[in-house]
Design a protein around this motif. Structure first.
Motif, short mmCIF file in Angstrom:
data_model
loop_
_atom_site.label_atom_id
_atom_site.label_comp_id
_atom_site.label_asym_id
_atom_site.label_seq_id
_atom_site.Cartn_x
_atom_site.Cartn_y
_atom_site.Cartn_z
N ARG A 135 -6.71 -0.60 3.15
CA ARG A 135 -6.61 0.77 3.66
C ARG A 135 -6.91 1.75 2.53
O ARG A 135 -6.80 1.37 1.36
N TYR A 163 0.83 -1.20 0.00
CA TYR A 163 0.00 0.00 0.00
C TYR A 163 0.87 1.25 0.00
O TYR A 163 2.10 1.16 0.13
N ASP A 216 -2.92 5.60 5.27
CA ASP A 216 -2.51 4.19 5.35
C ASP A 216 -2.99 3.55 6.66
O ASP A 216 -2.92 2.34 6.81
N ASN A 217 -3.45 4.38 7.58
CA ASN A 217 -4.00 3.85 8.83
C ASN A 217 -5.52 4.01 8.87
O ASN A 217 -6.11 4.00 9.95
N ASP A 272 -4.46 0.21 13.45
CA ASP A 272 -3.11 0.72 13.68
C ASP A 272 -3.01 1.57 14.95
O ASP A 272 -2.89 2.81 14.91
#
Ligand code: AMP
Ligand code: MG
Length: 494
Positions: A184, A78, A253-254, A263
């Motif tokens: 994500r 990702y 990305d979280n 995360d």
């Protein structure tokens, strides 16, 4: 079919059957002397795991030393926006997905080891995790689940018996994380930013089929997907706000596509109410402060929207117009969700303007008087239940103002067409007494990491299993920290 010794999990892996560009095939790296700290039996049962095996067996599997039959270990690829800046290549640098399971109720879950060794996405990192962040994620993610907040969960925590090297050598750990998926917003950004349109469509279809199958019934599937995702995010953020949760690193990305909290790094719970509260040591400008979370969720929604534009309409302008509508309406949706959550915390109906005003006034008083967020709502339900309870009033220095507020609030309560008993009941369901307060988490980490004593963690974990009922335990578990114990900063797991 004979079930071999290693079959404790029946896998059904779909992500690993996607084209190879989506992941790296990689096994966990073994560790020297793993010890099982905790195996979450309840969750194991929900997942349909064969949980009759002895502890040694769990230790082998959840340390990554044995890859169970049927697993297809991979590290997912990702990208993501970190603190607003695009990073084109991220990926599971310290996590390995073992595979997926399907529960009795037909829900699909990922089982992932976090801290299980290097992958091609580790870049400079060691692919390992320190034990502290493992303890923290175990406690907080399970507590969030019990608080009815969508979240990834923790199936086990293992001490690796090895050191990891950060600023100082630290004991290592591995967390087994369970998630509806590990897709994500950053997964989409990886393919969209490279204009890999075939892959973008593959991942979008995968996400829709796994999380938003309803979108398939719409005239514009991808637009409907964005809309459903937006609504899930709004509801998630509202629930965070209701318990004072600060994620701390709301990078794209979280941000999970499934709408789960994911995360757990430098996350924290607010003690005194103040929207500008920040704990994360890396959040220098307060981008991810408590009160900014709704706007940041909108920012992240816009990132996903940007990725989906080419799938939504061949006419780019038309597609952009449609996604803009969804992005713009997010503020209203999230604010209305927050208002619903917060008004029910004070036993009022958010549809009534006067309730909103009462809430606003209470929050102002709480901020000015530096009042503990969790205790205030808990004692308010107590006040209603017992009439003469003084605990609530004692939280405030402005005695006159809080009395005035209470009088007006009682008038609103009395106009409701619900019995007092029912109002008290619904308030109690919204107002936990026990939350994973930062200083309690720090105590559990310190005992585990410094003394190898996990009893503090396990005791806290069992208290947090019943957040809404007053337990016959030390009041420390519900009280804010003493000034000397106050946690001022939290750190990521890296
Ligand atoms: P995070 O800040 O935990 O969301 O991680 C951001 C990125 O850094 C992800 O690509 C992680 O996989 C990677 N990463 C974090 N910690 C480590 C580590 N100890 N070793 C390798 N990669 C890591
Ligand atoms: Mg991350």
């Amino acid at each position: 079919m004979s079930i071999s010794k290693k079959t404790i999990i029946i896998f059904d892996n779909t992500y690993a059957s996607l084209p190879e560009i989506f992941y790296q095939t990689i096994n966990p790296s073994p560790v020297k002397d793993p010890k099982l700290i905790v195996f979450n039996k309840k969750l194991g049962k929900e997942l349909g795991l064969n949980i009759k095996k002895d502890n040694n067996f769990y230790t082998e599997i959840f340390s990554g030393n044995t890859v169970p039959n049927g697993a297809s270990p991979i590290a997912q690829r990702y990208a993501g926006h970190q603190f607003g800046n695009f990073v084109p290549q991220l990926g599971d640098g310290r996590a390995i997905l073992l595979g997926e399971v399907i529960t009795k109720n037909d829900n699909r879950f990922d089982i992932q080891l976090k801290g299980s060794g290097k992958t091609e996405f580790s870049r400079g990192g060691d692919g390992r995790s320190a034990l502290g962040p493992v303890i923290r994620e175990y406690l907080i993610s399970e507590a969030m689940h019990i608080l009815n907040i969508p979240t990834t969960r923790a199936l086990s925590a293992v001490a690796t018996g090895e050191q990891v090297y950060r600023e100082t050598p630290l004991p290592g750990g591995i967390l087994t994380r369970v998630a509806r998926s590990h897709l994500r917003v950053g997964t989409f950004e990886y393919f969209a930013s490279r204009q890999l349109s075939d892959e973008l469509k593959i991942i979008a279809d995968y996400a829709i089929n796994r999380h938003y199958p309803k979108a398939n019934e719409s005239d514009n599937t991808y637009l409907s997907f964005l809309d459903l995702f937006a609504k899930k995010q709004a509801s998630l953020i509202a629930k965070w706000m209701g318990v004072g949760f600060i994620h701390g690193v709301m990078n794209t990305d979280n941000t999970s596509i499934s709408g789960e909290t994911i995360d757990y790094g430098p996350c924290a719970f607010m003690d005194n109410y103040d929207p500008s509260t920040v704990f994360s040591s890396i959040d220098r400008h307060g981008r991810y402060a408590f009160g900014n979370q709704p706007q940041i969720a909108q920012w992240n929604l816009a990132s996903l929207a940007g990725c989906l534009v080419p799938l939504i309409d061949n006419n780019e302008d038309k597609a952009k117009k449609s996604v803009s509508k969804i992005i713009d309406s997010f503020s209203e949706i999230v604010n209305s969700d927050i208002s619903d959550v917060m008004c029910s915390k004070i036993g009022l109906n958010s549809k009534d303007k006067k309730s909103q005003e009462s809430l606003k006034n209470l929050l102002t008083l709480m901020k000015n008087n530096e009042v503990d967020y969790t205790l205030a709502f808990h004692f308010l339900s107590d006040y209603l239940e017992h009439n003469n309870n003084t605990s609530f009033k004692l939280l405030f220095d402005d005695e006159v103002l809080i009395k005035e507020w209470l009088n007006r609030w009682m008038e609103l309560i009395n106009t409701r067409d619900k019995t007092k008993k029912n109002i008290v009941k619904s308030m109690k369901e919204m107002n936990p007494i026990y939350i994973p307060r930062n200083h309690l988490i720090e105590r559990a980490i310190k005992a585990g990491v410094t003394d190898g004593d996990f009893s503090v963690m396990l005791n806290l974990s069992s208290v947090l299993e019943h957040p809404y009922t007053l337990q016959d335990i030390h009041p420390d578990y519900m009280n804010p920290p003493e000034p000397s114990e106050r946690v001022l900063q939290t750190f990521c797991g890296t």
